[in-house]
Write an enzyme that holds these catalytic residues in place. Structure first.
Site, PDB file in Angstrom:
ATOM      1  N   HIS A 144       5.396   1.935   2.149  1.00  0.00           N
ATOM      2  CA  HIS A 144       4.651   0.942   2.948  1.00  0.00           C
ATOM      3  C   HIS A 144       3.876  -0.011   2.023  1.00  0.00           C
ATOM      4  CE1 HIS A 144       2.088  -0.003   6.655  1.00  0.00           C
ATOM      5  NE2 HIS A 144       1.343  -0.506   5.671  1.00  0.00           N
ATOM      6  N   GLU A 145       3.210   0.556   1.003  1.00  0.00           N
ATOM      7  CA  GLU A 145       2.378  -0.278   0.110  1.00  0.00           C
ATOM      8  C   GLU A 145       3.231  -1.117  -0.845  1.00  0.00           C
ATOM      9  OE1 GLU A 145      -0.539  -0.524   1.030  1.00  0.00           O
ATOM     10  OE2 GLU A 145      -0.754   1.300   2.193  1.00  0.00           O
ATOM     11  N   GLY A 155      -4.323   3.859   2.603  1.00  0.00           N
ATOM     12  CA  GLY A 155      -3.723   3.072   1.531  1.00  0.00           C
ATOM     13  C   GLY A 155      -4.152   1.622   1.652  1.00  0.00           C
ATOM     14  N   GLN A 181      -3.653  -7.381   0.636  1.00  0.00           N
ATOM     15  CA  GLN A 181      -4.340  -7.253   1.933  1.00  0.00           C
ATOM     16  C   GLN A 181      -5.790  -7.743   1.861  1.00  0.00           C
ATOM     17  OE1 GLN A 181      -2.724  -3.017   2.546  1.00  0.00           O
ATOM     18  NE2 GLN A 181      -2.863  -3.772   4.640  1.00  0.00           N
ATOM     19  N   HIS A 212       4.266  -4.053   0.924  1.00  0.00           N
ATOM     20  CA  HIS A 212       3.197  -5.074   0.965  1.00  0.00           C
ATOM     21  C   HIS A 212       3.233  -5.968  -0.277  1.00  0.00           C
ATOM     22  CE1 HIS A 212       0.675  -4.665   4.472  1.00  0.00           C
ATOM     23  NE2 HIS A 212       0.457  -3.373   4.299  1.00  0.00           N
ATOM     24  N   CYS A 225      -1.034  -0.136  10.130  1.00  0.00           N
ATOM     25  CA  CYS A 225      -1.298  -1.078   9.031  1.00  0.00           C
ATOM     26  C   CYS A 225      -2.652  -1.724   9.268  1.00  0.00           C
ATOM     27  CB  CYS A 225      -0.206  -2.142   8.992  1.00  0.00           C
ATOM     28  SG  CYS A 225      -0.413  -3.326   7.634  1.00  0.00           S
ATOM     29  N   LEU A 226      -3.483  -1.740   8.230  1.00  0.00           N
ATOM     30  CA  LEU A 226      -4.819  -2.326   8.375  1.00  0.00           C
ATOM     31  C   LEU A 226      -4.737  -3.831   8.629  1.00  0.00           C
ATOM     32  CD1 LEU A 226      -6.669  -0.338   5.556  1.00  0.00           C
ATOM     33  CD2 LEU A 226      -6.708   0.092   8.026  1.00  0.00           C
TER      34      LEU A 226
HETATM   35  O1  K1U Z   1      -1.427  -0.455   3.985  1.00  0.00           O
HETATM   36  C1  K1U Z   1      -2.104  -0.303   5.001  1.00  0.00           C
HETATM   37  O2  K1U Z   1      -2.141  -1.166   5.860  1.00  0.00           O
HETATM   38  C2  K1U Z   1      -2.880   0.967   5.172  1.00  0.00           C
HETATM   39  C3  K1U Z   1      -2.188   1.948   6.118  1.00  0.00           C
HETATM   40  C4  K1U Z   1      -1.322   2.881   5.286  1.00  0.00           C
HETATM   41  C5  K1U Z   1      -0.284   3.663   6.040  1.00  0.00           C
HETATM   42  C6  K1U Z   1      -0.586   4.424   7.140  1.00  0.00           C
HETATM   43  C7  K1U Z   1       0.393   5.158   7.791  1.00  0.00           C
HETATM   44  C8  K1U Z   1       1.673   5.157   7.329  1.00  0.00           C
HETATM   45  C9  K1U Z   1       1.975   4.389   6.234  1.00  0.00           C
HETATM   46  C10 K1U Z   1       1.009   3.655   5.578  1.00  0.00           C
HETATM   47  C11 K1U Z   1      -3.282   2.722   6.830  1.00  0.00           C
HETATM   48  O3  K1U Z   1      -4.070   3.375   6.237  1.00  0.00           O
HETATM   49  S1  K1U Z   1      -3.330   2.593   8.557  1.00  0.00           S
HETATM   50  C12 K1U Z   1      -4.677   3.687   9.005  1.00  0.00           C
HETATM   51  C13 K1U Z   1      -4.313   5.123   8.942  1.00  0.00           C
HETATM   52  O4  K1U Z   1      -3.151   5.473   8.871  1.00  0.00           O
HETATM   53  C14 K1U Z   1      -5.382   6.147   8.967  1.00  0.00           C
HETATM   54  C15 K1U Z   1      -6.712   5.810   9.063  1.00  0.00           C
HETATM   55  C16 K1U Z   1      -7.696   6.796   9.094  1.00  0.00           C
HETATM   56  C17 K1U Z   1      -7.346   8.112   9.025  1.00  0.00           C
HETATM   57  C18 K1U Z   1      -6.024   8.484   8.935  1.00  0.00           C
HETATM   58  C19 K1U Z   1      -5.036   7.496   8.910  1.00  0.00           C
HETATM   59 ZN    ZN Z   2      -0.093  -2.051   5.761  1.00  0.00          ZN
END
Ligand code: K1U
Ligand code: ZN
Length: 186
Positions: free
Chosen positions: A136-137, A46, A51, A140, A94-95
């Site tokens: 989560h988004e 996401g 971001q 944000h 979270c990225l």
């Molecule tokens: O919003 C963000 O920072 C993105 C975040 C979204 C998220 C992940 C987990 C739970 C709630 C929201 C991410 O994508 S973190 C990376 C991640 O979860 C992932 C990356 C590669 C493969 C599988 C998962």
């Molecule tokens: Zn995030």
């Protein structure tokens, strides 16, 4: 299409409340393209526009499993219209807070209304990973981070680490290296 830099904690822009999208024009479509390129490259499941430094209420997502075809989803002006009383704990990342994962308690199901890229209104009921990711988004775009849902002790530890790394101009040291080794040699 262009891959953009992702804002990292403690960037103050992550605390901005994003503005609603009015017309879904060429600029919004270009923003969405850039968000997908950035999200897939990261990689993430996401991304909210803030971001990448754009304070507009736009979210991209792809929850397809590793070997399945891509399933890109766009949510414009998403809004939670209902949330379940039942809550569950799930691990989140979270990225904008790289390499930190923690369990977060949230409602297990939500209803979300939003516009698609054609400007068509939708309302969906989500559960599981979709519900977690949408919450989560949407946090944000309201300037809220998942660390706001964990204990103050853990949040302060994360903030301290990312502020220190920002001052040094380098990456955070892996959280795993903080743990006391269970055996001391010598
Ligand atoms: O919003 C963000 O920072 C993105 C975040 C979204 C998220 C992940 C987990 C739970 C709630 C929201 C991410 O994508 S973190 C990376 C991640 O979860 C992932 C990356 C590669 C493969 C599988 C998962
Ligand atoms: Zn995030």
């Amino acid at each position: 299409m262009a891959k953009r830099d992702i804002l990292i904690l403690p960037d103050k822009r992550l605390r901005l409340k994003s503005e609603p999208v009015g017309a879904i024009d060429k600029a919004i479509r270009a923003l969405v393209d850039d968000m997908f390129e950035t999200m897939y490259d990261a990689p993430g499941i996401g991304l909210a526009a803030i971001q990448i430094g754009v304070p507009r209420r736009v979210v991209t997502m792809d929850l397809a499993k590793k070997d399945d075809p891509k399933a890109p989803q766009v949510f414009i002006n998403p809004e939670v219209t209902w949330q379940s009383g039942e809550k569950a704990v799930a691990e989140e990342g979270c990225l904008s807070i790289p390499e930190y994962y923690e369990e977060v308690e949230r409602p297990t199901a939500v209803k979300v209304k939003f516009l698609d890229l054609a400007g068509k209104p939708h309302e969906i009921e989500a559960s599981g990973l979709l519900a977690t990711c949408l919450q989560h988004e949407i946090d944000h775009i309201n300037g809220v981070l998942f660390i706001d849902h964990i204990s103050k002790l853990k949040r302060d530890m994360v903030l301290k680490k990312f502020k220190k790394a920002h001052k040094r101009g380098g990456p955070v040291t892996p959280f795993s290296e903080d743990k006391e080794p269970s055996h001391h040699i010598g």
